[in-house]
Design a protein around this motif. Sequence first.
Motif, short mmCIF file in Angstrom:
data_model
loop_
_atom_site.label_atom_id
_atom_site.label_comp_id
_atom_site.label_asym_id
_atom_site.label_seq_id
_atom_site.Cartn_x
_atom_site.Cartn_y
_atom_site.Cartn_z
N ASP A 5 26.54 -33.23 -3.38
CA ASP A 5 25.72 -32.18 -3.40
C ASP A 5 24.32 -32.20 -4.08
OD1 ASP A 5 27.90 -30.51 -2.46
OD2 ASP A 5 28.93 -30.76 -4.83
N VAL A 6 23.83 -33.49 -3.90
CA VAL A 6 22.44 -33.82 -4.58
C VAL A 6 21.45 -33.60 -3.48
CG1 VAL A 6 20.91 -35.42 -5.30
CG2 VAL A 6 23.65 -35.40 -5.97
N CYS A 7 20.48 -32.71 -3.87
CA CYS A 7 19.28 -32.63 -3.13
C CYS A 7 18.16 -33.22 -4.18
CB CYS A 7 18.90 -31.24 -2.56
SG CYS A 7 18.58 -30.03 -3.89
N SER A 8 16.95 -33.43 -3.23
CA SER A 8 15.96 -34.03 -4.26
C SER A 8 15.54 -33.29 -5.44
CB SER A 8 14.70 -34.29 -3.07
OG SER A 8 14.23 -33.21 -2.66
N SER A 9 15.55 -31.99 -5.28
CA SER A 9 15.26 -31.15 -6.38
C SER A 9 16.00 -31.20 -7.59
CB SER A 9 15.10 -29.60 -5.86
OG SER A 9 16.49 -29.06 -5.67
N ASP A 10 17.11 -31.96 -7.44
CA ASP A 10 18.15 -32.11 -8.82
C ASP A 10 18.56 -33.24 -8.88
OD1 ASP A 10 19.91 -31.93 -6.75
OD2 ASP A 10 21.03 -30.37 -7.78
N SER A 14 21.41 -34.45 -11.57
CA SER A 14 23.01 -35.23 -10.91
C SER A 14 23.09 -36.73 -11.48
CB SER A 14 22.80 -35.34 -9.42
OG SER A 14 22.46 -33.89 -8.90
N LEU A 15 21.96 -37.16 -11.37
CA LEU A 15 21.95 -38.66 -12.11
C LEU A 15 22.47 -38.70 -13.59
CD1 LEU A 15 19.18 -40.52 -10.46
CD2 LEU A 15 21.39 -41.15 -10.11
N ALA A 28 17.39 -35.47 -18.38
CA ALA A 28 16.57 -35.14 -17.15
C ALA A 28 15.67 -34.19 -17.58
CB ALA A 28 17.67 -34.32 -15.90
N GLN A 29 14.42 -34.40 -16.87
CA GLN A 29 13.05 -33.51 -17.35
C GLN A 29 12.55 -33.05 -15.90
OE1 GLN A 29 11.31 -36.17 -20.14
NE2 GLN A 29 12.33 -35.07 -21.84
N GLY A 30 12.26 -32.11 -16.26
CA GLY A 30 11.43 -31.32 -14.96
C GLY A 30 10.00 -31.23 -15.31
N LEU A 71 22.66 -44.97 -6.72
CA LEU A 71 21.69 -44.83 -5.92
C LEU A 71 21.82 -45.81 -4.59
CD1 LEU A 71 18.83 -45.01 -8.51
CD2 LEU A 71 19.56 -42.87 -7.39
N ASP A 72 22.94 -46.46 -4.52
CA ASP A 72 23.25 -47.42 -3.50
C ASP A 72 22.29 -48.25 -3.21
OD1 ASP A 72 24.96 -48.27 -1.66
OD2 ASP A 72 24.16 -47.01 0.13
N VAL A 73 21.91 -49.25 -4.14
CA VAL A 73 20.95 -50.22 -4.01
C VAL A 73 21.53 -51.52 -4.67
CG1 VAL A 73 18.80 -48.66 -4.30
CG2 VAL A 73 19.62 -49.82 -6.29
N SER A 74 21.11 -52.67 -4.34
CA SER A 74 21.70 -53.82 -4.69
C SER A 74 20.83 -54.28 -5.61
CB SER A 74 21.87 -54.97 -3.57
OG SER A 74 20.64 -55.25 -2.97
N THR A 75 21.32 -55.13 -6.59
CA THR A 75 20.62 -55.83 -7.79
C THR A 75 20.67 -57.39 -7.36
OG1 THR A 75 22.72 -56.31 -9.05
CG2 THR A 75 21.21 -54.43 -9.51
#
Length: 76
Positions: A5-10, A14-15, A28-30, A71-75
Motif C-alpha cells: 500500500d506504499v506510494c511515494s507520498s508516504d 510506511s518505512l 517520518a517527517q514531511g 527497500l529491496d537493495v543489497s548490501t
Amino acid sequence: DWSSDVCSSDLAASLMQALRSRGIHTTAQGRGDALIDLTAKGADQLLRISPHYFNTLDESDRLVAALSELLDVSTR
C-alpha cells in the motif's frame, strides 16, 4: 507485505511503521516539519534516523539489514 500500500507520498511513514514493528525506532517527517531543509534538497519527506553513542554495532547492523530488505537493495 508492508509495501503493498506504499506510494511515494508516504514512503517515509510506511518505512517508519515497518521498522517500528521490528523494534527499530525512527521518525517520518514531511515538508511541514522541515520546510527549509527539504526544499533545499528537493524532497517532500524524510526518514529520520538518530543514532547515538549508546547504540551498538549490532543495532546499526539490524537497521541496515532491515532497510535493505524493506527497500529491496543489497548490501555489499
